[in-house]
Design a protein around this motif. Structure first.
Motif, PDB file in Angstrom:
ATOM      1  N   GLY A 251     -49.210  20.855 -31.557  1.00  0.00           N
ATOM      2  CA  GLY A 251     -47.806  20.892 -31.179  1.00  0.00           C
ATOM      3  C   GLY A 251     -47.587  20.350 -29.789  1.00  0.00           C
ATOM      4  O   GLY A 251     -48.523  20.148 -29.033  1.00  0.00           O
ATOM      5  N   ASN A 252     -46.336  20.114 -29.469  1.00  0.00           N
ATOM      6  CA  ASN A 252     -46.026  19.544 -28.173  1.00  0.00           C
ATOM      7  C   ASN A 252     -45.368  20.558 -27.235  1.00  0.00           C
ATOM      8  O   ASN A 252     -44.688  20.191 -26.290  1.00  0.00           O
ATOM      9  N   GLU A 253     -45.554  21.829 -27.510  1.00  0.00           N
ATOM     10  CA  GLU A 253     -45.105  22.883 -26.612  1.00  0.00           C
ATOM     11  C   GLU A 253     -46.078  24.050 -26.727  1.00  0.00           C
ATOM     12  O   GLU A 253     -46.872  24.120 -27.654  1.00  0.00           O
ATOM     13  N   THR A 254     -45.998  24.964 -25.774  1.00  0.00           N
ATOM     14  CA  THR A 254     -46.996  26.025 -25.661  1.00  0.00           C
ATOM     15  C   THR A 254     -47.155  26.842 -26.938  1.00  0.00           C
ATOM     16  O   THR A 254     -48.267  27.052 -27.408  1.00  0.00           O
ATOM     17  N   ARG A 255     -46.054  27.304 -27.514  1.00  0.00           N
ATOM     18  CA  ARG A 255     -46.194  28.202 -28.674  1.00  0.00           C
ATOM     19  C   ARG A 255     -46.909  27.537 -29.830  1.00  0.00           C
ATOM     20  O   ARG A 255     -47.729  28.146 -30.500  1.00  0.00           O
ATOM     21  N   PHE A 256     -46.630  26.265 -30.085  1.00  0.00           N
ATOM     22  CA  PHE A 256     -47.292  25.589 -31.195  1.00  0.00           C
ATOM     23  C   PHE A 256     -48.746  25.268 -30.866  1.00  0.00           C
ATOM     24  O   PHE A 256     -49.619  25.327 -31.727  1.00  0.00           O
ATOM     25  N   GLY A 257     -49.023  24.935 -29.623  1.00  0.00           N
ATOM     26  CA  GLY A 257     -50.406  24.674 -29.213  1.00  0.00           C
ATOM     27  C   GLY A 257     -51.277  25.911 -29.295  1.00  0.00           C
ATOM     28  O   GLY A 257     -52.389  25.860 -29.819  1.00  0.00           O
ATOM     29  N   ILE A 258     -50.776  27.034 -28.779  1.00  0.00           N
ATOM     30  CA  ILE A 258     -51.530  28.291 -28.844  1.00  0.00           C
ATOM     31  C   ILE A 258     -51.691  28.739 -30.294  1.00  0.00           C
ATOM     32  O   ILE A 258     -52.761  29.194 -30.706  1.00  0.00           O
ATOM     33  N   PHE A 259     -50.641  28.596 -31.076  1.00  0.00           N
ATOM     34  CA  PHE A 259     -50.711  28.948 -32.495  1.00  0.00           C
ATOM     35  C   PHE A 259     -51.820  28.161 -33.183  1.00  0.00           C
ATOM     36  O   PHE A 259     -52.648  28.720 -33.912  1.00  0.00           O
ATOM     37  N   GLY A 260     -51.865  26.860 -32.934  1.00  0.00           N
ATOM     38  CA  GLY A 260     -52.888  26.024 -33.551  1.00  0.00           C
ATOM     39  C   GLY A 260     -54.293  26.412 -33.131  1.00  0.00           C
ATOM     40  O   GLY A 260     -55.217  26.389 -33.939  1.00  0.00           O
ATOM     41  N   LEU A 261     -54.468  26.771 -31.854  1.00  0.00           N
ATOM     42  CA  LEU A 261     -55.785  27.204 -31.387  1.00  0.00           C
ATOM     43  C   LEU A 261     -56.229  28.492 -32.080  1.00  0.00           C
ATOM     44  O   LEU A 261     -57.394  28.662 -32.411  1.00  0.00           O
ATOM     45  N   CYS A 262     -55.298  29.399 -32.280  1.00  0.00           N
ATOM     46  CA  CYS A 262     -55.634  30.711 -32.866  1.00  0.00           C
ATOM     47  C   CYS A 262     -55.746  30.684 -34.379  1.00  0.00           C
ATOM     48  O   CYS A 262     -56.566  31.401 -34.948  1.00  0.00           O
ATOM     49  N   TYR A 263     -54.918  29.898 -35.040  1.00  0.00           N
ATOM     50  CA  TYR A 263     -54.872  29.914 -36.503  1.00  0.00           C
ATOM     51  C   TYR A 263     -55.539  28.707 -37.160  1.00  0.00           C
ATOM     52  O   TYR A 263     -55.849  28.740 -38.341  1.00  0.00           O
ATOM     53  N   GLY A 264     -55.687  27.612 -36.416  1.00  0.00           N
ATOM     54  CA  GLY A 264     -56.230  26.400 -37.013  1.00  0.00           C
ATOM     55  C   GLY A 264     -55.266  25.743 -37.982  1.00  0.00           C
ATOM     56  O   GLY A 264     -55.685  25.048 -38.906  1.00  0.00           O
TER      57      GLY A 264
END
Length: 71
Positions: A21-34
């Motif tokens: 993602g191009n913002e914090t919430r989507f980036g962190i989500f991707g790191l945690c959930y894959g």
């Protein structure tokens, strides 16, 4: 900056990473959930925790998440 240049040459670098993602919430989500960031709203509404967090917690791990922004 010779020391910083040397650190870059000696370090392990991941060159094929794609952001979720191009913002914090989507980036962190991707790191945690894959998963891609567009699944964030569904996971939030259903209150689904990352499976690997559940696995680690069931094995006695404790978590402390520090951030300069709201997560």
């Amino acid at each position: 900056m010779p020391n910083l240049s040397q650190l870059g040459r000696d370090s392990f670098r991941l060159t094929k990473h794609f952001s979720t993602g191009n913002e914090t919430r989507f980036g962190i989500f991707g790191l945690c959930y894959g998963l891609p960031g567009n699944y964030w709203v569904r996971a939030l509404k259903q209150k689904i925790s990352p499976p690997w967090f559940d696995l680690l917690a069931s094995n006695g791990y404790e978590f402390k998440i520090l951030s300069c922004t709201d997560l």
